[in-house]
Design a protein around this motif. Structure first.
Motif, short mmCIF file in Angstrom:
data_model
loop_
_atom_site.label_atom_id
_atom_site.label_comp_id
_atom_site.label_asym_id
_atom_site.label_seq_id
_atom_site.Cartn_x
_atom_site.Cartn_y
_atom_site.Cartn_z
N UNK A 146 0.98 -1.12 -0.01
CA UNK A 146 0.08 -0.17 -0.08
C UNK A 146 0.50 0.96 -0.15
N UNK A 147 1.25 1.71 -1.21
CA UNK A 147 1.99 2.74 -1.47
C UNK A 147 1.45 4.19 -1.43
N UNK A 148 1.97 5.61 -1.44
CA UNK A 148 1.14 6.55 -1.23
C UNK A 148 2.41 7.56 -2.31
N UNK B 146 1.85 6.97 -12.43
CA UNK B 146 3.48 6.06 -13.20
C UNK B 146 4.61 5.94 -12.09
N UNK B 147 4.65 6.79 -11.18
CA UNK B 147 5.52 6.62 -9.66
C UNK B 147 5.23 5.97 -9.05
N UNK B 148 4.02 5.84 -8.36
CA UNK B 148 3.08 4.79 -7.82
C UNK B 148 3.24 3.37 -8.36
N UNK B 149 2.82 3.20 -9.56
CA UNK B 149 2.46 2.08 -10.31
C UNK B 149 3.81 0.80 -10.02
N UNK B 150 5.20 2.20 -10.32
CA UNK B 150 5.82 1.42 -10.77
C UNK B 150 6.93 0.74 -9.24
N UNK C 153 4.79 -2.03 -8.00
CA UNK C 153 5.23 -3.25 -9.59
C UNK C 153 6.60 -4.07 -8.43
N UNK C 154 7.67 -3.19 -8.08
CA UNK C 154 8.81 -3.35 -7.53
C UNK C 154 8.82 -4.02 -6.89
N UNK C 155 7.51 -3.46 -5.59
CA UNK C 155 7.29 -4.39 -4.22
C UNK C 155 6.66 -5.41 -4.42
N UNK D 283 1.67 1.63 -19.54
CA UNK D 283 2.14 1.64 -18.35
C UNK D 283 2.62 -0.53 -18.68
N UNK D 284 2.59 -0.87 -20.24
CA UNK D 284 2.59 -2.42 -20.61
C UNK D 284 0.84 -3.36 -20.05
N UNK D 285 0.51 -2.47 -19.78
CA UNK D 285 -0.62 -4.04 -19.60
C UNK D 285 -1.30 -4.14 -20.47
N UNK D 286 -2.26 -5.08 -20.69
CA UNK D 286 -2.72 -5.69 -22.45
C UNK D 286 -4.10 -5.88 -21.64
N UNK D 287 -4.91 -5.47 -22.43
CA UNK D 287 -6.26 -6.16 -22.26
C UNK D 287 -6.89 -7.38 -22.16
N UNK D 288 -6.84 -7.85 -21.86
CA UNK D 288 -6.75 -10.00 -21.61
C UNK D 288 -8.47 -10.78 -21.48
#
Length: 163
Positions: free
Chosen positions: A50-52, A95-99, A102-104, A131-136
């Protein structure tokens, strides 16, 4: 701007970001406002998942992940939520939050991350695609809010962990 794990003291500020989106938009299908008590429990349970983002003592947004479905077979597949305060949008904070998130997740051995994006949220779809997500998958008419049925898009990113 500072990225850091959420603290229980952030619960009210997180609710202040999330609840207007719950109450006034279709970016989430939930209609139940988040409570500080519930958020404190989520923060305590998830730790660094849980990042802020904080700037000048004000919370600008958050990102968190949780197991996609119950059971041990899904232990390395997560779903996330990322939400920003209106004044934080368009500044690279999401983008920074997602990076950071994802690192965590990678550090915890997560293999696959999902985003559940409302069919009525083209900005969310574009954000995740960038961010590299693709619809599946597209799940027709599974969300109901504001008196109408809405599609849910499942977008996935393989984080690359194999163990």
């Amino acid at each position: 701007m500072i990225l850091r794990p959420a603290r229980e003291a952030d619960a009210e500020a997180i609710a202040a970001i999330w609840n207007p989106l719950i109450e006034g938009t279709a970016v989430t299908f939930t209609t139940a406002p988040k409570t500080p008590e519930g958020l404190r429990a989520d923060i305590a349970a998830r730790g660094a998942a849980f990042q802020v983002a904080e700037e000048g003592g004000a919370l600008l947004g958050f990102a968190t992940y949780f197991q996609f479905r119950g059971g041990p077979g899904y232990a390395r597949t997560m779903e996330h939520s990322v939400q920003l305060a209106p004044e934080a949008r368009g500044r690279g904070i999401g983008r920074a939050l997602m990076a950071a998130l994802e690192a965590e997740a990678r550090a915890q051995g997560v293999h696959s991350m999902f985003a559940g994006v409302s069919g009525e949220n083209p900005a969310g779809r574009a954000f995740h695609a960038a961010l590299g997500y693709r619809e599946v998958a597209r799940l027709p008419e599974v969300g109901h809010k504001f008196g109408r049925w809405m599609d849910l898009l499942l977008m996935q990113k393989i984080l690359g962990m194999s163990h």
